[in-house]
Every structure is written in structure tokens, then in C-alpha cells.
Motif scaffolding. Sequence first.
Motif, PDB file in Angstrom:
ATOM      1  N   GLU A  56      60.343  39.151 -66.420  1.00  0.00           N
ATOM      2  CA  GLU A  56      59.927  39.966 -67.557  1.00  0.00           C
ATOM      3  C   GLU A  56      58.418  40.142 -67.603  1.00  0.00           C
ATOM      4  OE1 GLU A  56      63.396  39.120 -70.870  1.00  0.00           O
ATOM      5  OE2 GLU A  56      61.925  37.530 -70.460  1.00  0.00           O
ATOM      6  N   LEU A  57      57.678  39.108 -67.219  1.00  0.00           N
ATOM      7  CA  LEU A  57      56.225  39.248 -67.155  1.00  0.00           C
ATOM      8  C   LEU A  57      55.836  40.279 -66.093  1.00  0.00           C
ATOM      9  CD1 LEU A  57      55.186  35.490 -67.421  1.00  0.00           C
ATOM     10  CD2 LEU A  57      54.915  37.244 -69.188  1.00  0.00           C
ATOM     11  N   LEU A  58      56.516  40.239 -64.962  1.00  0.00           N
ATOM     12  CA  LEU A  58      56.269  41.250 -63.927  1.00  0.00           C
ATOM     13  C   LEU A  58      56.638  42.638 -64.441  1.00  0.00           C
ATOM     14  CD1 LEU A  58      57.607  39.400 -60.749  1.00  0.00           C
ATOM     15  CD2 LEU A  58      55.234  40.062 -61.182  1.00  0.00           C
ATOM     16  N   ALA A  59      57.711  42.715 -65.230  1.00  0.00           N
ATOM     17  CA  ALA A  59      58.140  44.000 -65.768  1.00  0.00           C
ATOM     18  C   ALA A  59      57.066  44.621 -66.662  1.00  0.00           C
ATOM     19  CB  ALA A  59      59.440  43.825 -66.559  1.00  0.00           C
ATOM     20  N   ILE A  60      56.420  43.796 -67.461  1.00  0.00           N
ATOM     21  CA  ILE A  60      55.351  44.301 -68.329  1.00  0.00           C
ATOM     22  C   ILE A  60      54.202  44.861 -67.492  1.00  0.00           C
ATOM     23  CG2 ILE A  60      53.545  43.580 -69.948  1.00  0.00           C
ATOM     24  CD1 ILE A  60      55.585  41.726 -71.229  1.00  0.00           C
ATOM     25  N   LEU A  61      53.865  44.170 -66.412  1.00  0.00           N
ATOM     26  CA  LEU A  61      52.782  44.655 -65.544  1.00  0.00           C
ATOM     27  C   LEU A  61      53.131  45.989 -64.908  1.00  0.00           C
ATOM     28  CD1 LEU A  61      51.847  41.349 -63.675  1.00  0.00           C
ATOM     29  CD2 LEU A  61      50.545  42.483 -65.477  1.00  0.00           C
ATOM     30  N   ARG A 118      51.454  33.189 -55.384  1.00  0.00           N
ATOM     31  CA  ARG A 118      50.046  32.789 -55.465  1.00  0.00           C
ATOM     32  C   ARG A 118      49.217  33.362 -54.310  1.00  0.00           C
ATOM     33  NH1 ARG A 118      52.381  27.546 -56.742  1.00  0.00           N
ATOM     34  NH2 ARG A 118      52.114  27.105 -58.956  1.00  0.00           N
ATOM     35  N   THR A 119      49.830  33.498 -53.141  1.00  0.00           N
ATOM     36  CA  THR A 119      49.078  33.918 -51.956  1.00  0.00           C
ATOM     37  C   THR A 119      49.586  35.228 -51.368  1.00  0.00           C
ATOM     38  OG1 THR A 119      50.525  32.537 -50.563  1.00  0.00           O
ATOM     39  CG2 THR A 119      48.476  31.543 -51.357  1.00  0.00           C
ATOM     40  N   VAL A 120      50.442  35.938 -52.116  1.00  0.00           N
ATOM     41  CA  VAL A 120      51.013  37.170 -51.593  1.00  0.00           C
ATOM     42  C   VAL A 120      49.931  38.234 -51.428  1.00  0.00           C
ATOM     43  CG1 VAL A 120      51.562  38.259 -53.816  1.00  0.00           C
ATOM     44  CG2 VAL A 120      53.039  38.662 -51.812  1.00  0.00           C
ATOM     45  N   SER A 121      50.103  39.107 -50.469  1.00  0.00           N
ATOM     46  CA  SER A 121      49.143  40.189 -50.230  1.00  0.00           C
ATOM     47  C   SER A 121      49.717  41.504 -50.744  1.00  0.00           C
ATOM     48  CB  SER A 121      48.848  40.315 -48.734  1.00  0.00           C
ATOM     49  OG  SER A 121      49.997  40.769 -48.028  1.00  0.00           O
ATOM     50  N   ALA A 122      48.848  42.494 -50.884  1.00  0.00           N
ATOM     51  CA  ALA A 122      49.306  43.823 -51.305  1.00  0.00           C
ATOM     52  C   ALA A 122      50.301  44.379 -50.292  1.00  0.00           C
ATOM     53  CB  ALA A 122      48.112  44.755 -51.457  1.00  0.00           C
ATOM     54  N   HIS A 123      50.032  44.145 -49.026  1.00  0.00           N
ATOM     55  CA  HIS A 123      50.941  44.623 -47.969  1.00  0.00           C
ATOM     56  C   HIS A 123      52.333  44.017 -48.124  1.00  0.00           C
ATOM     57  CE1 HIS A 123      52.830  44.455 -43.930  1.00  0.00           C
ATOM     58  NE2 HIS A 123      52.352  45.679 -43.838  1.00  0.00           N
ATOM     59  N   ASP A 124      52.390  42.715 -48.394  1.00  0.00           N
ATOM     60  CA  ASP A 124      53.686  42.050 -48.568  1.00  0.00           C
ATOM     61  C   ASP A 124      54.446  42.649 -49.755  1.00  0.00           C
ATOM     62  OD1 ASP A 124      53.168  40.353 -46.447  1.00  0.00           O
ATOM     63  OD2 ASP A 124      52.314  38.790 -47.734  1.00  0.00           O
ATOM     64  N   THR A 139      48.226  45.967 -59.377  1.00  0.00           N
ATOM     65  CA  THR A 139      48.310  45.453 -60.746  1.00  0.00           C
ATOM     66  C   THR A 139      48.759  43.997 -60.749  1.00  0.00           C
ATOM     67  OG1 THR A 139      48.796  47.642 -61.645  1.00  0.00           O
ATOM     68  CG2 THR A 139      49.429  45.747 -62.985  1.00  0.00           C
ATOM     69  N   ILE A 140      49.781  43.691 -59.945  1.00  0.00           N
ATOM     70  CA  ILE A 140      50.273  42.316 -59.858  1.00  0.00           C
ATOM     71  C   ILE A 140      49.185  41.390 -59.322  1.00  0.00           C
ATOM     72  CG2 ILE A 140      51.904  40.796 -58.658  1.00  0.00           C
ATOM     73  CD1 ILE A 140      53.898  43.168 -58.757  1.00  0.00           C
ATOM     74  N   LEU A 141      48.507  41.796 -58.256  1.00  0.00           N
ATOM     75  CA  LEU A 141      47.467  40.954 -57.663  1.00  0.00           C
ATOM     76  C   LEU A 141      46.303  40.742 -58.630  1.00  0.00           C
ATOM     77  CD1 LEU A 141      47.361  42.272 -53.988  1.00  0.00           C
ATOM     78  CD2 LEU A 141      48.440  40.198 -54.851  1.00  0.00           C
ATOM     79  N   ALA A 142      45.949  41.791 -59.372  1.00  0.00           N
ATOM     80  CA  ALA A 142      44.864  41.660 -60.346  1.00  0.00           C
ATOM     81  C   ALA A 142      45.247  40.671 -61.449  1.00  0.00           C
ATOM     82  CB  ALA A 142      44.527  43.025 -60.951  1.00  0.00           C
ATOM     83  N   ALA A 143      46.500  40.719 -61.891  1.00  0.00           N
ATOM     84  CA  ALA A 143      46.955  39.800 -62.933  1.00  0.00           C
ATOM     85  C   ALA A 143      46.952  38.355 -62.437  1.00  0.00           C
ATOM     86  CB  ALA A 143      48.353  40.189 -63.398  1.00  0.00           C
ATOM     87  N   ILE A 144      47.388  38.153 -61.197  1.00  0.00           N
ATOM     88  CA  ILE A 144      47.384  36.804 -60.624  1.00  0.00           C
ATOM     89  C   ILE A 144      45.963  36.257 -60.550  1.00  0.00           C
ATOM     90  CG2 ILE A 144      47.826  35.468 -58.516  1.00  0.00           C
ATOM     91  CD1 ILE A 144      50.169  37.428 -57.984  1.00  0.00           C
ATOM     92  N   GLU A 145      45.041  37.075 -60.077  1.00  0.00           N
ATOM     93  CA  GLU A 145      43.659  36.618 -59.950  1.00  0.00           C
ATOM     94  C   GLU A 145      43.028  36.362 -61.309  1.00  0.00           C
ATOM     95  OE1 GLU A 145      40.147  35.304 -58.410  1.00  0.00           O
ATOM     96  OE2 GLU A 145      42.091  35.573 -57.425  1.00  0.00           O
TER      97      GLU A 145
END
Length: 240
Positions: A32-37, A72-78, A92-98
Amino acid sequence: MTYHVRVMDMPSEERPRERLLHYGARTLSTAELLAILMGTGQGPGKLSAVGLGQLILQELSRDQRDALDTLRTVSAHDLMQISGVGAAKATTILAAIELGRRVLQSKPADRAVVDDPAVAAAALSADLMWQSQERFAVLLLDIKHRILGIRVITIGTATETLAHPRDIFREVIRHGAVRCIVAHNHPSGNLEPSADDLSLTQQLLEGAKILGIPVLDHLILGNGDFRSLRQSTNLWQEEE
């Protein structure tokens, strides 16, 4: 007239946002958190945002991996290899993680006082905790054990790094510190010190006595935890 709509009466793709507003972010699942992003649903015949969040977690947990550890370590490509995740959603996901990482690992105030190994570990986490390569860093302190700064001395491979006492003390002196804590990470998450870790610590303690710059601790960080060699070995007592 005011109409009150129950959260459970809302369309499924809108519920995560409303539930967060009503009950707080802690009540939401990771999907659900991913869904909001990622915003609203994906259109007719396609996955909802919650469904896409669940798909992302499913893909990240392949081969018996932990989805959050992978995230935690996923890349945009992945991320973009997952159906329904384009460049916009991946970034968006990577920015939120960072952002979450920086908030969690930020110091509560400048020149925080290090009065416990956990305080030092928290200050060093951003540079060491989740890195895929070994890094060796020094936490620079003043005479009252307040943080003056952090310097990463070396970056190694996935399994080893090299640090020399000369390079470590050079950084301490160059930045005007009079105390220090050294630290490195174990990407494997195994916090057991190696023979090299113990040998380097002993060399640093010997050098500290000559230079009059106390090395207060040597921390090993990894997988969200840390170990204090001062607390778990007799090296400091042996140098007294």
C-alpha cells in the motif's frame, strides 16, 4: 449537508491514501505504501496501484530473497524490468527510499555528543550500513565527544577493504579532532570481527598512545545492526 464516507466504502485504489490520513502510515502494508507512491490505478483491465505494489514485492522476493532487503539496494533498471513500472514510477520509488534512509540516519542535531556506541553507529549508518562494498570510515570528535564530521577513508570490494593507521590518523589530525571512533561495514551482515579487523584495531590503539589521540571504539556495521569491539573484546584493556 456533509456526507461522511467510511474508508472501507472507498474504491480500493483510493483507500491507502485515506487510511494513511486517518490512521497513519504505520497501518499500511508495504504494498500500500508503494501504491501511494505510484498514484492511482493503471486503467481498465490493468492492475490497481495496490496490485502493482504487490507485484513489485513478489518480483523482489524471487529466489527466496527478502523483498525489503532487496528494495534497499534495488536499481532503477531492476524496477523497470517489472511489468507496469516505468521510469517515472521507478525514480519515485528510489527517491522515497533514499529520503527515508536520510531521515532515519540523520543526526538529531549538529555536533551531537557521542556517549554510547549506538549513537556513533547511527551517525555512521548513512555511509556504512547498507553499502554493497566494504567501507572504512572515521568519526571525528572533539574533546567533549561531539561530532565534528565523518570521513570515509577507503572503499573496497564486496568482501574486503584496506585501511592503514597512517591514513586514518592523518584525517583525524587534518580536521582538528582530538578523539575518534573508527568503523567499517560487513556487507554480508556477519558482524564477527576478522583477524585483520582485530589486528588493525590493535595497531590503531598503539598509534593512539603515541599520538595522544584516543581511539574510543571500532564498530562493525551491517544488516541494520552493529558490534562494538570495545565492548566485545579485551583490546582496550590490554593497551592500558
